[in-house]
Design a protein around this motif. Structure first.
Motif, mmCIF file in Angstrom:
data_model
loop_
_atom_site.group_PDB
_atom_site.id
_atom_site.type_symbol
_atom_site.label_atom_id
_atom_site.label_comp_id
_atom_site.label_asym_id
_atom_site.label_seq_id
_atom_site.Cartn_x
_atom_site.Cartn_y
_atom_site.Cartn_z
ATOM 1 N N TYR A 30 0.861 -1.178 0.000
ATOM 2 C CA TYR A 30 0.000 0.000 0.000
ATOM 3 C C TYR A 30 0.897 1.227 0.000
ATOM 4 C CZ TYR A 30 -3.095 3.555 1.996
ATOM 5 O OH TYR A 30 -3.810 4.698 2.226
ATOM 6 N N ILE A 31 0.737 2.076 -1.008
ATOM 7 C CA ILE A 31 1.559 3.280 -1.083
ATOM 8 C C ILE A 31 0.676 4.519 -1.125
ATOM 9 C CG2 ILE A 31 3.538 2.152 -2.147
ATOM 10 C CD1 ILE A 31 2.659 3.232 -4.808
ATOM 11 N N THR A 32 1.198 5.599 -0.574
ATOM 12 C CA THR A 32 0.464 6.866 -0.523
ATOM 13 C C THR A 32 1.373 8.003 -0.981
ATOM 14 O OG1 THR A 32 1.082 7.228 1.799
ATOM 15 C CG2 THR A 32 -0.999 6.097 1.395
ATOM 16 N N ASN A 33 0.804 9.182 -0.989
ATOM 17 C CA ASN A 33 1.477 10.417 -1.388
ATOM 18 C C ASN A 33 1.809 10.421 -2.872
ATOM 19 O OD1 ASN A 33 2.264 12.998 -0.647
ATOM 20 N ND2 ASN A 33 4.397 12.405 -0.480
ATOM 21 N N LEU A 34 0.917 9.842 -3.666
ATOM 22 C CA LEU A 34 1.088 9.855 -5.112
ATOM 23 C C LEU A 34 0.445 11.120 -5.679
ATOM 24 C CD1 LEU A 34 0.139 6.163 -5.885
ATOM 25 C CD2 LEU A 34 2.419 7.159 -5.840
ATOM 26 N N PRO A 35 0.958 11.616 -6.803
ATOM 27 C CA PRO A 35 0.332 12.795 -7.416
ATOM 28 C C PRO A 35 -1.071 12.448 -7.887
ATOM 29 C CG PRO A 35 1.981 11.849 -8.863
ATOM 30 C CD PRO A 35 2.076 11.108 -7.569
ATOM 31 N N SER A 36 -2.039 13.263 -7.525
ATOM 32 C CA SER A 36 -3.423 12.931 -7.870
ATOM 33 C C SER A 36 -3.971 13.749 -9.029
ATOM 34 C CB SER A 36 -4.316 13.117 -6.646
ATOM 35 O OG SER A 36 -4.240 14.438 -6.187
ATOM 36 N N SER A 37 -3.381 14.869 -9.327
ATOM 37 C CA SER A 37 -3.940 15.687 -10.406
ATOM 38 C C SER A 37 -2.970 15.875 -11.573
ATOM 39 C CB SER A 37 -4.329 17.060 -9.858
ATOM 40 O OG SER A 37 -3.186 17.714 -9.351
ATOM 41 N N LYS A 38 -1.738 15.512 -11.411
ATOM 42 C CA LYS A 38 -0.744 15.763 -12.441
ATOM 43 C C LYS A 38 -0.735 14.722 -13.551
ATOM 44 C CE LYS A 38 2.520 17.878 -9.263
ATOM 45 N NZ LYS A 38 3.848 17.778 -8.670
ATOM 46 N N ILE A 39 -1.321 13.569 -13.314
ATOM 47 C CA ILE A 39 -1.156 12.457 -14.241
ATOM 48 C C ILE A 39 -2.473 11.691 -14.385
ATOM 49 C CG2 ILE A 39 -0.300 10.978 -12.381
ATOM 50 C CD1 ILE A 39 1.566 9.675 -14.413
ATOM 51 N N GLN A 40 -2.726 11.186 -15.568
ATOM 52 C CA GLN A 40 -3.935 10.393 -15.818
ATOM 53 C C GLN A 40 -3.824 9.043 -15.114
ATOM 54 O OE1 GLN A 40 -6.704 11.341 -17.544
ATOM 55 N NE2 GLN A 40 -5.738 13.353 -17.635
ATOM 56 N N LYS A 41 -4.978 8.463 -14.780
ATOM 57 C CA LYS A 41 -5.018 7.200 -14.054
ATOM 58 C C LYS A 41 -4.291 6.090 -14.812
ATOM 59 C CE LYS A 41 -8.472 3.876 -13.081
ATOM 60 N NZ LYS A 41 -9.862 3.569 -12.801
ATOM 61 N N SER A 42 -4.517 5.979 -16.096
ATOM 62 C CA SER A 42 -3.867 4.909 -16.875
ATOM 63 C C SER A 42 -2.352 5.106 -16.920
ATOM 64 C CB SER A 42 -4.440 4.852 -18.285
ATOM 65 O OG SER A 42 -4.257 6.085 -18.942
ATOM 66 N N ASP A 43 -1.902 6.342 -17.050
ATOM 67 C CA ASP A 43 -0.470 6.622 -17.063
ATOM 68 C C ASP A 43 0.160 6.336 -15.700
ATOM 69 O OD1 ASP A 43 -0.667 7.422 -19.702
ATOM 70 O OD2 ASP A 43 -0.855 9.553 -19.194
ATOM 71 N N LEU A 44 -0.575 6.648 -14.635
ATOM 72 C CA LEU A 44 -0.101 6.365 -13.276
ATOM 73 C C LEU A 44 0.067 4.868 -13.066
ATOM 74 C CD1 LEU A 44 0.613 7.318 -10.408
ATOM 75 C CD2 LEU A 44 -1.826 7.197 -9.875
ATOM 76 N N ARG A 45 -0.911 4.094 -13.514
ATOM 77 C CA ARG A 45 -0.839 2.636 -13.362
ATOM 78 C C ARG A 45 0.354 2.064 -14.133
ATOM 79 N NH1 ARG A 45 -5.890 -0.659 -14.415
ATOM 80 N NH2 ARG A 45 -4.593 -2.162 -13.358
ATOM 81 N N VAL A 46 0.581 2.545 -15.349
ATOM 82 C CA VAL A 46 1.718 2.072 -16.151
ATOM 83 C C VAL A 46 3.033 2.450 -15.475
ATOM 84 C CG1 VAL A 46 2.945 2.370 -18.346
ATOM 85 C CG2 VAL A 46 0.472 2.021 -18.331
ATOM 86 N N ALA A 47 3.141 3.669 -14.984
ATOM 87 C CA ALA A 47 4.367 4.120 -14.327
ATOM 88 C C ALA A 47 4.635 3.315 -13.053
ATOM 89 C CB ALA A 47 4.274 5.605 -14.003
ATOM 90 N N LEU A 48 3.581 3.051 -12.273
ATOM 91 C CA LEU A 48 3.748 2.245 -11.059
ATOM 92 C C LEU A 48 4.142 0.811 -11.407
ATOM 93 C CD1 LEU A 48 0.750 3.519 -8.928
ATOM 94 C CD2 LEU A 48 3.179 3.824 -8.416
ATOM 95 N N TYR A 49 3.520 0.248 -12.423
ATOM 96 C CA TYR A 49 3.862 -1.110 -12.847
ATOM 97 C C TYR A 49 5.329 -1.176 -13.286
ATOM 98 C CZ TYR A 49 3.875 -5.563 -15.251
ATOM 99 O OH TYR A 49 4.184 -6.837 -15.638
ATOM 100 N N THR A 50 5.750 -0.204 -14.070
ATOM 101 C CA THR A 50 7.128 -0.168 -14.549
ATOM 102 C C THR A 50 8.112 -0.044 -13.386
ATOM 103 O OG1 THR A 50 6.384 0.865 -16.598
ATOM 104 C CG2 THR A 50 8.728 1.023 -16.093
ATOM 105 N N LEU A 51 7.813 0.830 -12.437
ATOM 106 C CA LEU A 51 8.686 1.024 -11.282
ATOM 107 C C LEU A 51 8.783 -0.244 -10.441
ATOM 108 C CD1 LEU A 51 10.324 2.775 -9.267
ATOM 109 C CD2 LEU A 51 8.127 3.409 -8.249
ATOM 110 N N PHE A 52 7.642 -0.826 -10.093
ATOM 111 C CA PHE A 52 7.643 -1.951 -9.161
ATOM 112 C C PHE A 52 7.982 -3.282 -9.804
ATOM 113 C CE2 PHE A 52 5.358 1.191 -6.686
ATOM 114 C CZ PHE A 52 6.004 1.052 -5.466
ATOM 115 N N SER A 53 7.862 -3.416 -11.110
ATOM 116 C CA SER A 53 8.211 -4.678 -11.744
ATOM 117 C C SER A 53 9.717 -4.907 -11.756
ATOM 118 C CB SER A 53 7.642 -4.747 -13.160
ATOM 119 O OG SER A 53 8.215 -3.760 -13.970
#
Length: 103
Positions: A30-53
């Motif tokens: 569970y992670i928090t303090n993510l940008p909520s308005s700067k990035i689209q939801k789909s782009d956020l999911r891809v970026a998180l997947y790329t980082l954590f994979s």
């Protein structure tokens, strides 16, 4: 000796009441303090997947944009060891200009 009991996954008792609850390790980070308005939801999911994979197999990334869940995400790994390794590695890491907080 102080009495300590487990209730609903939280530690209760006289010594544990002043500390944050501890939960048993699991494969979901569970992670928090993510940008909520700067990035689209789909782009956020891809970026998180790329980082954590980079730490191991990621099964799912759940990032919602509702008022209650804004700025938060759940990263589901295949095993507990990988989730623990990722949690330790990202403490204090900057992600889109904000420091990631993981629990």
């Amino acid at each position: 000796m102080a009495a300590v009991a487990m209730k609903g996954g939280k530690v209760t008792g006289s010594k544990a009441s002043s500390k944050a609850p501890t939960f048993p390790p699991n494969q979901t980070l569970y992670i928090t303090n993510l940008p909520s308005s700067k990035i689209q939801k789909s782009d956020l999911r891809v970026a998180l997947y790329t980082l954590f994979s980079t730490y191991g197999p990621v099964l799912d990334v759940v990032a919602l944009r509702t008022m209650k869940m804004r700025g938060q995400a759940h990263i589901v790994f295949r095993d507990i060891e990988t989730a623990t390794q990722a949690m330790r590695a990202i403490q204090g890491m900057e992600f889109f200009g904000q420091e990631i907080v993981s629990d």
